[in-house]
Design a protein around this motif. Structure first.
Motif, PDB file in Angstrom:
ATOM      1  N   UNK A  72       0.887  -1.186   0.013  1.00 19.30           N
ATOM      2  CA  UNK A  72       0.124  -0.131   0.026  1.00 19.30           C
ATOM      3  C   UNK A  72       0.877   1.391   0.037  1.00 19.30           C
ATOM      4  N   UNK A  73       2.010   1.410   0.740  1.00 20.11           N
ATOM      5  CA  UNK A  73       2.713   2.545   0.903  1.00 20.11           C
ATOM      6  C   UNK A  73       3.487   2.460  -0.495  1.00 20.11           C
ATOM      7  N   UNK A  74       3.877   1.384  -0.901  1.00 16.23           N
ATOM      8  CA  UNK A  74       4.901   1.745  -2.293  1.00 16.23           C
ATOM      9  C   UNK A  74       3.862   1.982  -3.464  1.00 16.23           C
ATOM     10  N   UNK A  75       2.681   1.549  -3.668  1.00 15.98           N
ATOM     11  CA  UNK A  75       1.595   1.906  -4.673  1.00 15.98           C
ATOM     12  C   UNK A  75       1.386   3.507  -4.336  1.00 15.98           C
ATOM     13  N   UNK A  76       1.139   3.893  -3.349  1.00 15.16           N
ATOM     14  CA  UNK A  76       0.760   5.253  -2.980  1.00 15.16           C
ATOM     15  C   UNK A  76       1.981   6.272  -3.158  1.00 15.16           C
ATOM     16  N   UNK A  77       3.147   5.768  -2.946  1.00 14.00           N
ATOM     17  CA  UNK A  77       4.249   6.443  -3.042  1.00 14.00           C
ATOM     18  C   UNK A  77       4.526   6.636  -4.745  1.00 14.00           C
ATOM     19  N   UNK A  78       4.292   5.738  -5.401  1.00 15.41           N
ATOM     20  CA  UNK A  78       4.531   5.621  -6.843  1.00 15.41           C
ATOM     21  C   UNK A  78       3.585   6.652  -7.480  1.00 15.41           C
ATOM     22  N   UNK A  79       2.422   6.721  -7.004  1.00 13.21           N
ATOM     23  CA  UNK A  79       1.399   7.669  -7.407  1.00 13.21           C
ATOM     24  C   UNK A  79       1.725   9.038  -7.103  1.00 13.21           C
ATOM     25  N   UNK A  80       2.164   9.529  -5.757  1.00 15.09           N
ATOM     26  CA  UNK A  80       2.880  10.733  -5.600  1.00 15.09           C
ATOM     27  C   UNK A  80       4.019  11.036  -6.465  1.00 15.09           C
ATOM     28  N   UNK A  81       4.793  10.016  -6.682  1.00 14.12           N
ATOM     29  CA  UNK A  81       6.262  10.423  -7.644  1.00 14.12           C
ATOM     30  C   UNK A  81       5.521  10.704  -8.823  1.00 14.12           C
ATOM     31  N   UNK A  82       4.563  10.141  -9.462  1.00 10.67           N
ATOM     32  CA  UNK A  82       4.002  10.543 -10.746  1.00 10.67           C
ATOM     33  C   UNK A  82       3.540  12.079 -10.723  1.00 10.67           C
ATOM     34  N   UNK A  83       2.864  12.222  -9.428  1.00 13.04           N
ATOM     35  CA  UNK A  83       2.366  13.792  -9.512  1.00 13.04           C
ATOM     36  C   UNK A  83       3.574  14.687  -9.221  1.00 13.04           C
ATOM     37  N   UNK A  84       4.552  14.162  -8.558  1.00 13.56           N
ATOM     38  CA  UNK A  84       5.779  14.879  -8.224  1.00 13.56           C
ATOM     39  C   UNK A  84       6.269  15.334  -9.559  1.00 13.56           C
ATOM     40  N   UNK A  85       6.409  14.385 -10.337  1.00 13.59           N
ATOM     41  CA  UNK A  85       7.259  14.488 -11.745  1.00 13.59           C
ATOM     42  C   UNK A  85       6.558  15.684 -12.513  1.00 13.59           C
ATOM     43  N   UNK A  86       5.350  15.712 -12.761  1.00 12.47           N
ATOM     44  CA  UNK A  86       4.373  16.485 -13.411  1.00 12.47           C
ATOM     45  C   UNK A  86       4.483  17.674 -12.930  1.00 12.47           C
ATOM     46  N   UNK A  87       4.783  18.272 -11.599  1.00 13.80           N
ATOM     47  CA  UNK A  87       4.983  19.551 -10.909  1.00 13.80           C
ATOM     48  C   UNK A  87       6.399  19.998 -11.310  1.00 13.80           C
ATOM     49  N   UNK A  88       7.027  18.982 -11.457  1.00 14.71           N
ATOM     50  CA  UNK A  88       8.653  19.473 -11.875  1.00 14.71           C
ATOM     51  C   UNK A  88       8.855  19.930 -13.247  1.00 14.71           C
ATOM     52  N   UNK A  89       7.869  19.619 -14.013  1.00 16.61           N
ATOM     53  CA  UNK A  89       8.146  20.205 -15.253  1.00 16.61           C
ATOM     54  C   UNK A  89       8.024  21.572 -15.524  1.00 16.61           C
TER      55      UNK A  89
END
Length: 274
Positions: A72-89
């Motif tokens: 659950x933590x890993x999948x939640x982190x992956x979703x946040x990671x994708x969100x973060x990558x979008x912001x860092x554009x």
């Protein structure tokens, strides 16, 4: 129900073919079939894999609870990671709410402590599993250390978010290497207390079949990946099935019926999409 039983048990098309050629364009794989049949069957295969592990080693009930909280933590982190990558554009630093990640990490910590207490109070040390128990305790220690590192970062991230101090903290995406290691070691914990003669067979299925399907086809829907990896998945499954049903004298005969049910579920998925 009668239709489902017939569907599961009336064929054995792919049992002897680890790799098979097929026209990708003719596969009947779509979102509706995935939601209505493929995902539920994959979840059942995973549940039955867990069931066999619990029968082979009763402490796996607690190990499974730990692994599921880690997932659950890993999948939640992956979703946040994708969100973060979008912001860092558009900006140097991302601001994501890490509260849910922290809660998941705390739940992992709770399950680690529960597992420690259970492993101490149960009589696991026998002549044939001393090495496995030592590996288990080491890997559980590693999981706890990695989870603590994750918690420290997330707690700091939560404090400095939306402040000028954000720029002085490591990037959220820098946590990914720790999360990857965390994911790897949690699977070691799962395997360590499986009987030694069966560990290779169970590890191969976990790493090359269960885990990728969890990420790609149970938690998500990745049809292109599934089609591309179908031959490898089928080879991995057939190897596991043959090793337990016909190749291993150490595997308890009374559990073979569960493996056969899993085999029929996998073949039912193949029949559905071909």
């Amino acid at each position: 129900m009668k239709f489902l039983i017939i569907f599961l048990f009336s064929f054995n098309i792919f049992a002897s073919y680890p790799y098979f050629k097929f026209d990708e364009k003719k596969l009947k794989l779509n979102k509706d079939a995935h939601n209505r049949y493929i995902r539920p069957q994959l979840k059942n295969i995973k549940a039955e894999y867990y069931l066999i592990a619990k029968k082979l080693s009763p402490i796996h009930a607690s190990i499974i609870k730990l692994r599921e909280s880690a997932l659950k933590f890993i999948f939640d982190y992956n979703a946040k990671f994708t969100e973060c990558e979008q912001q860092q554009k558009e900006q140097a630093y991302c601001e994501v709410d890490v509260s849910s990640l922290l809660n998941s990490s705390y739940e992992v910590d709770k399950n680690i402590q529960t597992l420690r207490k259970e492993s101490i109070h149960r009589d696991f040390l026998k002549d044939d599993n001393i090495a496995g128990y030592m590996s288990f305790t080491k890997h559980l220690d590693d999981v706890e250390v990695l989870n603590s590192q994750i918690q420290r970062y997330l707690e700091l991230k939560k404090i400095v978010n939306s402040t000028v101090y954000t720029t002085y903290t490591p990037l959220f995406t820098d946590l990914s290497n720790t999360v990857i290691r965390f994911n790897i070691v949690i699977n070691f914990v799962f395997i360590d207390l499986i009987p030694e003669t069966l560990q290779d067979t169970f590890e191969a299925l976990l790493i090359h079949f269960i885990a990728p399907l969890e990420e790609r086809m149970i938690n998500n829907y990745s049809p292109k990946w599934f089609i591309l990896e179908l031959g490898k998945l089928n080879l991995t499954w057939n190897t596991y099935h043959m090793n337990l049903e016909k190749g291993s004298k150490e595997f308890p005969e009374q559990y073979i019926k569960i493996v056969k049910l899993m085999h029929n579920r996998w073949n039912s998925i193949l029949k559905l999409i071909f």
